[in-house]
Design a protein around this motif. Structure first.
Motif, PDB file in Angstrom:
ATOM      1  N   GLU A 200     -42.826  52.353  79.855  1.00  0.00           N
ATOM      2  CA  GLU A 200     -43.541  52.355  78.581  1.00  0.00           C
ATOM      3  C   GLU A 200     -42.524  52.339  77.443  1.00  0.00           C
ATOM      4  OE1 GLU A 200     -45.913  55.810  76.535  1.00  0.00           O
ATOM      5  OE2 GLU A 200     -47.222  54.856  78.008  1.00  0.00           O
ATOM      6  N   ARG A 201     -42.573  51.328  76.607  1.00  0.00           N
ATOM      7  CA  ARG A 201     -41.589  51.156  75.547  1.00  0.00           C
ATOM      8  C   ARG A 201     -42.259  51.317  74.188  1.00  0.00           C
ATOM      9  NH1 ARG A 201     -37.641  46.406  77.931  1.00  0.00           N
ATOM     10  NH2 ARG A 201     -37.893  46.976  80.120  1.00  0.00           N
ATOM     11  N   PRO A 202     -41.977  52.407  73.482  1.00  0.00           N
ATOM     12  CA  PRO A 202     -42.597  52.603  72.167  1.00  0.00           C
ATOM     13  C   PRO A 202     -42.090  51.580  71.164  1.00  0.00           C
ATOM     14  CG  PRO A 202     -40.919  54.262  72.560  1.00  0.00           C
ATOM     15  CD  PRO A 202     -41.078  53.515  73.844  1.00  0.00           C
ATOM     16  N   SER A 203     -42.940  51.238  70.213  1.00  0.00           N
ATOM     17  CA  SER A 203     -42.551  50.288  69.178  1.00  0.00           C
ATOM     18  C   SER A 203     -41.578  50.936  68.201  1.00  0.00           C
ATOM     19  CB  SER A 203     -43.793  49.810  68.419  1.00  0.00           C
ATOM     20  OG  SER A 203     -44.369  50.886  67.686  1.00  0.00           O
ATOM     21  N   LEU A 204     -40.875  50.100  67.447  1.00  0.00           N
ATOM     22  CA  LEU A 204     -39.948  50.612  66.432  1.00  0.00           C
ATOM     23  C   LEU A 204     -40.693  51.409  65.374  1.00  0.00           C
ATOM     24  CD1 LEU A 204     -37.556  47.540  65.946  1.00  0.00           C
ATOM     25  CD2 LEU A 204     -37.101  49.681  67.173  1.00  0.00           C
ATOM     26  N   GLN A 205     -41.905  51.000  65.067  1.00  0.00           N
ATOM     27  CA  GLN A 205     -42.712  51.714  64.079  1.00  0.00           C
ATOM     28  C   GLN A 205     -43.047  53.117  64.576  1.00  0.00           C
ATOM     29  OE1 GLN A 205     -45.937  49.351  62.625  1.00  0.00           O
ATOM     30  NE2 GLN A 205     -47.045  51.101  61.787  1.00  0.00           N
ATOM     31  N   THR A 206     -43.409  53.226  65.855  1.00  0.00           N
ATOM     32  CA  THR A 206     -43.694  54.543  66.430  1.00  0.00           C
ATOM     33  C   THR A 206     -42.455  55.418  66.430  1.00  0.00           C
ATOM     34  OG1 THR A 206     -45.453  53.671  67.850  1.00  0.00           O
ATOM     35  CG2 THR A 206     -44.432  55.747  68.519  1.00  0.00           C
ATOM     36  N   LEU A 207     -41.313  54.854  66.802  1.00  0.00           N
ATOM     37  CA  LEU A 207     -40.068  55.617  66.821  1.00  0.00           C
ATOM     38  C   LEU A 207     -39.649  56.040  65.424  1.00  0.00           C
ATOM     39  CD1 LEU A 207     -38.001  53.603  69.461  1.00  0.00           C
ATOM     40  CD2 LEU A 207     -39.163  55.792  69.766  1.00  0.00           C
ATOM     41  N   ALA A 208     -39.858  55.161  64.421  1.00  0.00           N
ATOM     42  CA  ALA A 208     -39.488  55.493  63.044  1.00  0.00           C
ATOM     43  C   ALA A 208     -40.333  56.656  62.519  1.00  0.00           C
ATOM     44  CB  ALA A 208     -39.646  54.267  62.146  1.00  0.00           C
ATOM     45  N   GLY A 209     -41.645  56.566  62.725  1.00  0.00           N
ATOM     46  CA  GLY A 209     -42.514  57.663  62.300  1.00  0.00           C
ATOM     47  C   GLY A 209     -42.222  58.936  63.053  1.00  0.00           C
ATOM     48  N   GLY A 210     -41.957  58.801  64.352  1.00  0.00           N
ATOM     49  CA  GLY A 210     -41.624  59.977  65.156  1.00  0.00           C
ATOM     50  C   GLY A 210     -40.330  60.620  64.710  1.00  0.00           C
ATOM     51  N   ALA A 211     -39.363  59.809  64.328  1.00  0.00           N
ATOM     52  CA  ALA A 211     -38.086  60.356  63.856  1.00  0.00           C
ATOM     53  C   ALA A 211     -38.287  61.175  62.588  1.00  0.00           C
ATOM     54  CB  ALA A 211     -37.095  59.223  63.600  1.00  0.00           C
ATOM     55  N   VAL A 212     -39.133  60.686  61.683  1.00  0.00           N
ATOM     56  CA  VAL A 212     -39.429  61.441  60.456  1.00  0.00           C
ATOM     57  C   VAL A 212     -40.066  62.780  60.800  1.00  0.00           C
ATOM     58  CG1 VAL A 212     -40.822  61.479  58.348  1.00  0.00           C
ATOM     59  CG2 VAL A 212     -39.652  59.378  59.031  1.00  0.00           C
ATOM     60  N   ILE A 213     -41.011  62.763  61.740  1.00  0.00           N
ATOM     61  CA  ILE A 213     -41.696  64.000  62.140  1.00  0.00           C
ATOM     62  C   ILE A 213     -40.722  64.994  62.752  1.00  0.00           C
ATOM     63  CG2 ILE A 213     -43.425  64.969  63.707  1.00  0.00           C
ATOM     64  CD1 ILE A 213     -44.967  62.326  63.443  1.00  0.00           C
ATOM     65  N   LEU A 214     -39.934  64.538  63.727  1.00  0.00           N
ATOM     66  CA  LEU A 214     -39.053  65.448  64.455  1.00  0.00           C
ATOM     67  C   LEU A 214     -37.937  65.989  63.574  1.00  0.00           C
ATOM     68  CD1 LEU A 214     -38.735  63.631  67.909  1.00  0.00           C
ATOM     69  CD2 LEU A 214     -40.189  65.562  67.299  1.00  0.00           C
ATOM     70  N   VAL A 215     -37.280  65.117  62.809  1.00  0.00           N
ATOM     71  CA  VAL A 215     -36.162  65.561  61.967  1.00  0.00           C
ATOM     72  C   VAL A 215     -36.652  66.519  60.880  1.00  0.00           C
ATOM     73  CG1 VAL A 215     -34.421  64.809  60.311  1.00  0.00           C
ATOM     74  CG2 VAL A 215     -34.762  63.522  62.418  1.00  0.00           C
ATOM     75  N   THR A 216     -37.769  66.171  60.239  1.00  0.00           N
ATOM     76  CA  THR A 216     -38.306  67.035  59.184  1.00  0.00           C
ATOM     77  C   THR A 216     -38.704  68.395  59.739  1.00  0.00           C
ATOM     78  OG1 THR A 216     -39.158  65.113  57.984  1.00  0.00           O
ATOM     79  CG2 THR A 216     -40.077  67.257  57.415  1.00  0.00           C
ATOM     80  N   THR A 217     -39.420  68.386  60.851  1.00  0.00           N
ATOM     81  CA  THR A 217     -39.862  69.650  61.446  1.00  0.00           C
ATOM     82  C   THR A 217     -38.674  70.491  61.889  1.00  0.00           C
ATOM     83  OG1 THR A 217     -41.901  68.595  62.227  1.00  0.00           O
ATOM     84  CG2 THR A 217     -41.267  70.661  63.275  1.00  0.00           C
ATOM     85  N   PHE A 218     -37.706  69.867  62.536  1.00  0.00           N
ATOM     86  CA  PHE A 218     -36.545  70.599  63.027  1.00  0.00           C
ATOM     87  C   PHE A 218     -35.772  71.242  61.877  1.00  0.00           C
ATOM     88  CE2 PHE A 218     -32.094  70.904  64.275  1.00  0.00           C
ATOM     89  CZ  PHE A 218     -32.200  71.624  65.450  1.00  0.00           C
ATOM     90  N   LEU A 219     -35.483  70.486  60.831  1.00  0.00           N
ATOM     91  CA  LEU A 219     -34.700  71.021  59.711  1.00  0.00           C
ATOM     92  C   LEU A 219     -35.456  72.128  58.986  1.00  0.00           C
ATOM     93  CD1 LEU A 219     -33.164  67.740  58.232  1.00  0.00           C
ATOM     94  CD2 LEU A 219     -32.063  69.458  59.667  1.00  0.00           C
ATOM     95  N   ALA A 220     -36.763  71.928  58.803  1.00  0.00           N
ATOM     96  CA  ALA A 220     -37.553  72.946  58.109  1.00  0.00           C
ATOM     97  C   ALA A 220     -37.649  74.233  58.916  1.00  0.00           C
ATOM     98  CB  ALA A 220     -38.958  72.401  57.822  1.00  0.00           C
ATOM     99  N   MET A 221     -37.844  74.101  60.223  1.00  0.00           N
ATOM    100  CA  MET A 221     -37.945  75.299  61.055  1.00  0.00           C
ATOM    101  C   MET A 221     -36.612  76.044  61.140  1.00  0.00           C
ATOM    102  SD  MET A 221     -41.115  75.589  62.014  1.00  0.00           S
ATOM    103  CE  MET A 221     -41.418  75.004  60.344  1.00  0.00           C
ATOM    104  N   VAL A 222     -35.506  75.300  61.230  1.00  0.00           N
ATOM    105  CA  VAL A 222     -34.184  75.934  61.232  1.00  0.00           C
ATOM    106  C   VAL A 222     -33.974  76.701  59.933  1.00  0.00           C
ATOM    107  CG1 VAL A 222     -31.713  75.480  61.152  1.00  0.00           C
ATOM    108  CG2 VAL A 222     -33.108  74.351  62.861  1.00  0.00           C
ATOM    109  N   HIS A 223     -34.396  76.109  58.830  1.00  0.00           N
ATOM    110  CA  HIS A 223     -34.247  76.793  57.542  1.00  0.00           C
ATOM    111  C   HIS A 223     -35.063  78.073  57.502  1.00  0.00           C
ATOM    112  CE1 HIS A 223     -35.414  77.591  53.318  1.00  0.00           C
ATOM    113  NE2 HIS A 223     -34.168  77.238  53.056  1.00  0.00           N
ATOM    114  N   ARG A 224     -36.286  78.021  58.045  1.00  0.00           N
ATOM    115  CA  ARG A 224     -37.137  79.218  58.024  1.00  0.00           C
ATOM    116  C   ARG A 224     -36.584  80.318  58.896  1.00  0.00           C
ATOM    117  NH1 ARG A 224     -42.268  79.355  56.027  1.00  0.00           N
ATOM    118  NH2 ARG A 224     -42.627  81.065  57.471  1.00  0.00           N
ATOM    119  N   VAL A 225     -36.016  79.951  60.030  1.00  0.00           N
ATOM    120  CA  VAL A 225     -35.497  80.963  60.946  1.00  0.00           C
ATOM    121  C   VAL A 225     -34.268  81.647  60.356  1.00  0.00           C
ATOM    122  CG1 VAL A 225     -34.399  81.295  63.201  1.00  0.00           C
ATOM    123  CG2 VAL A 225     -36.434  79.896  63.014  1.00  0.00           C
TER     124      VAL A 225
END
Length: 227
Positions: A200-225
């Motif tokens: 199963e090969r995700p599209s570039l659009q799916t990967l781009a949106g997913g990257a925004v979700i993961l990076v944003t969530t990770f950085l925000a959660m690290v900041h909160r902790v």
């Protein structure tokens, strides 16, 4: 083991929430793809960050709102410009519901893990979830081969029950937000395994949106902790 009626009722409610989470998560993958289901489910740390301060009377932060906007922008990137009835949009919506229900479940587990052993909580939740889902499964009918049954047992015991108990155990030592950061790794290796096992090969659009979700969530959660 819970004995008083109130505790049993609470565990029953948690089991229903867990069952709804399972249904929405697997349905998200079924109607779209592993990547879309996992990445949209990854919104759950944002829901956790938004609800946890209000639930436990902790300080609210502007960064939580900013994070939520960025994460949902990532979802928009994943689904735009697909049609209203498109598979990606359906998967993203179901995955987001799965993320919300898992956030609620994680926060309730943070409260109850102080009073009950993690294994007890996991056992009660999974037990009530099974009771809730059994009539639905019987109504659907269908046959299951021996090989499929073996895979279902592996999925249920190792990938679901054991991992769920370990996650609850982690809440004994960590805030729900930090546990959410660690759980954010799931889409990364999930997408890799989907490629290796299902081609199963995700599209570039799916990967781009997913990257925004993961990076944003990770950085925000690290900041909160850290603060």
């Amino acid at each position: 083991m819970a004995k008083d009626p109130r505790s049993i009722a609470v565990f029953g409610l948690l089991g229903v929430i867990l069952a709804i989470h399972w249904i929405t998560f697997f349905h998200a993958i079924q109607v779209s793809s592993v990547a879309v289901g996992l990445l949209s489910f990854s919104t759950f740390p944002v829901f956790t960050a938004l609800i946890e301060p209000w639930w436990f009377d902790e300080r609210r932060r502007v960064i939580d709102m900013v994070t939520a906007l960025l994460v949902f922008s990532g979802l928009a990137i994943m689904v735009y410009p697909v049609p209203a009835g498109g598979q990606v949009l359906k998967g993203a919506l179901w995955g987001t519901v799965a993320g919300f229900t898992f956030a609620i479940l994680s926060l309730l587990n943070r409260k109850w893990v102080r009073d009950y052993p993690p294994v007890t909580i996991a056992f009660m939740q999974n037990g009530f979830a099974a009771l809730f889902l059994l009539p639905l499964a019987l109504a659907r009918g269908g046959s299951v081969s021996a090989g499929q049954m073996g895979l279902l047992v592996l999925l249920g015991v190792v990938c679901t029950a054991l991992s769920h108990a370990l996650f609850i155990r982690g809440l004994t030592f960590l805030r729900a937000q930090l546990a959410s950061i660690i759980a954010c790794l799931e889409p990364l290796y999930g997408i890799v395994f989907a490629y290796l096992l299902l081609d199963e090969r995700p599209s570039l659009q799916t990967l781009a949106g997913g990257a925004v979700i993961l990076v944003t969530t990770f950085l925000a959660m690290v900041h909160r902790v850290r603060v």
